[in-house]
Design a protein around this motif. Structure first.
Motif, PDB file in Angstrom:
ATOM      1  N   THR A 126      -0.664  -2.420 -14.919  1.00 37.25           N
ATOM      2  CA  THR A 126       0.257  -3.371 -15.556  1.00 37.25           C
ATOM      3  C   THR A 126      -0.437  -4.485 -16.320  1.00 37.25           C
ATOM      4  O   THR A 126       0.179  -5.087 -17.203  1.00 37.25           O
ATOM      5  N   GLN A 127      -1.700  -4.764 -16.023  1.00 39.92           N
ATOM      6  CA  GLN A 127      -2.368  -5.895 -16.665  1.00 39.92           C
ATOM      7  C   GLN A 127      -3.615  -5.517 -17.455  1.00 39.92           C
ATOM      8  O   GLN A 127      -4.049  -6.283 -18.311  1.00 39.92           O
ATOM      9  N   GLY A 128      -4.206  -4.378 -17.161  1.00 42.60           N
ATOM     10  CA  GLY A 128      -5.475  -4.007 -17.784  1.00 42.60           C
ATOM     11  C   GLY A 128      -5.321  -3.530 -19.219  1.00 42.60           C
ATOM     12  O   GLY A 128      -4.344  -2.862 -19.571  1.00 42.60           O
ATOM     13  N   GLU A 129      -6.302  -3.875 -20.027  1.00 46.92           N
ATOM     14  CA  GLU A 129      -6.311  -3.442 -21.432  1.00 46.92           C
ATOM     15  C   GLU A 129      -6.459  -1.932 -21.540  1.00 46.92           C
ATOM     16  O   GLU A 129      -5.953  -1.333 -22.484  1.00 46.92           O
ATOM     17  N   PHE A 166      -5.010   0.302 -19.949  1.00 48.45           N
ATOM     18  CA  PHE A 166      -3.719   0.967 -19.818  1.00 48.45           C
ATOM     19  C   PHE A 166      -2.668   0.448 -20.799  1.00 48.45           C
ATOM     20  O   PHE A 166      -1.494   0.807 -20.681  1.00 48.45           O
ATOM     21  N   ALA A 167      -3.062  -0.376 -21.757  1.00 50.05           N
ATOM     22  CA  ALA A 167      -2.114  -0.887 -22.758  1.00 50.05           C
ATOM     23  C   ALA A 167      -1.436   0.261 -23.523  1.00 50.05           C
ATOM     24  O   ALA A 167      -0.217   0.216 -23.738  1.00 50.05           O
ATOM     25  N   PRO A 168      -2.173   1.299 -23.933  1.00 53.41           N
ATOM     26  CA  PRO A 168      -1.495   2.414 -24.611  1.00 53.41           C
ATOM     27  C   PRO A 168      -0.458   3.109 -23.722  1.00 53.41           C
ATOM     28  O   PRO A 168       0.601   3.518 -24.205  1.00 53.41           O
ATOM     29  N   LEU A 169      -0.744   3.234 -22.438  1.00 52.91           N
ATOM     30  CA  LEU A 169       0.217   3.836 -21.509  1.00 52.91           C
ATOM     31  C   LEU A 169       1.480   2.975 -21.420  1.00 52.91           C
ATOM     32  O   LEU A 169       2.595   3.503 -21.427  1.00 52.91           O
ATOM     33  N   ARG A 170       1.313   1.654 -21.360  1.00 46.97           N
ATOM     34  CA  ARG A 170       2.471   0.755 -21.303  1.00 46.97           C
ATOM     35  C   ARG A 170       3.304   0.864 -22.588  1.00 46.97           C
ATOM     36  O   ARG A 170       4.531   0.886 -22.533  1.00 46.97           O
ATOM     37  N   GLN A 171       2.637   0.951 -23.729  1.00 44.82           N
ATOM     38  CA  GLN A 171       3.365   1.105 -24.994  1.00 44.82           C
ATOM     39  C   GLN A 171       4.087   2.449 -25.044  1.00 44.82           C
ATOM     40  O   GLN A 171       5.225   2.530 -25.531  1.00 44.82           O
TER      41      GLN A 171
END
Length: 128
Positions: free
Chosen positions: A31-34, A36-41
């Motif tokens: 939820t906070q790591g860069e 995993f940013a693509p996964l969150r998007q």
């Protein structure tokens, strides 16, 4: 003499602690790591609730803890109702995970605030 904690109960307590720490780390990372940013998007494309799941460490930790409970089946109590004992252990583990995640998140926010303050101070002195 009766013992409060049998070896099986102590083992289950250890398993709950390990699951809680792992779930906390996994939840904060996702939820906070860069990384995993693509996964969150990507999750956001499936709707608001799915997107929210991948942005909320409290929300995703439920799923991680419950997955750990399915694999390891720790029971801290022995009421005679296995499902009740399993649910109780699950929410105990979830509570531990939430406490650890909250501490980690607080440390993360404190570090970010310090970095912002340091940058502002450098800018003030550079302007003079």
């Amino acid at each position: 003499m009766t013992t409060v904690f049998s070896p099986d109960t102590l083992n289950s307590l250890w398993v709950c602690i390990v699951i809680a720490l792992a779930a906390s780390s996994i939840a904060i990372s996702i939820t906070q790591g860069e990384l995993f940013a693509p996964l969150r998007q990507y999750a956001q494309r499936f709707g608001h609730m799915t997107g929210h799941l991948f942005q909320c460490f409290f929300c995703i930790s439920h799923w991680v803890v419950f997955a750990g409970m399915v694999f390891y089946h720790p029971t801290l109590t022995h009421s005679g109702f296995v499902l009740v004992d399993w649910i109780l252990a699950g929410f105990f583990t979830l509570t531990l995970s939430t406490l650890v995640s909250g501490l980690l998140f607080k440390v993360l926010l404190t570090g970010m605030a310090k970095k912002v303050r340091d940058k502002e101070v450098k800018e003030i002195f550079a302007a003079k």
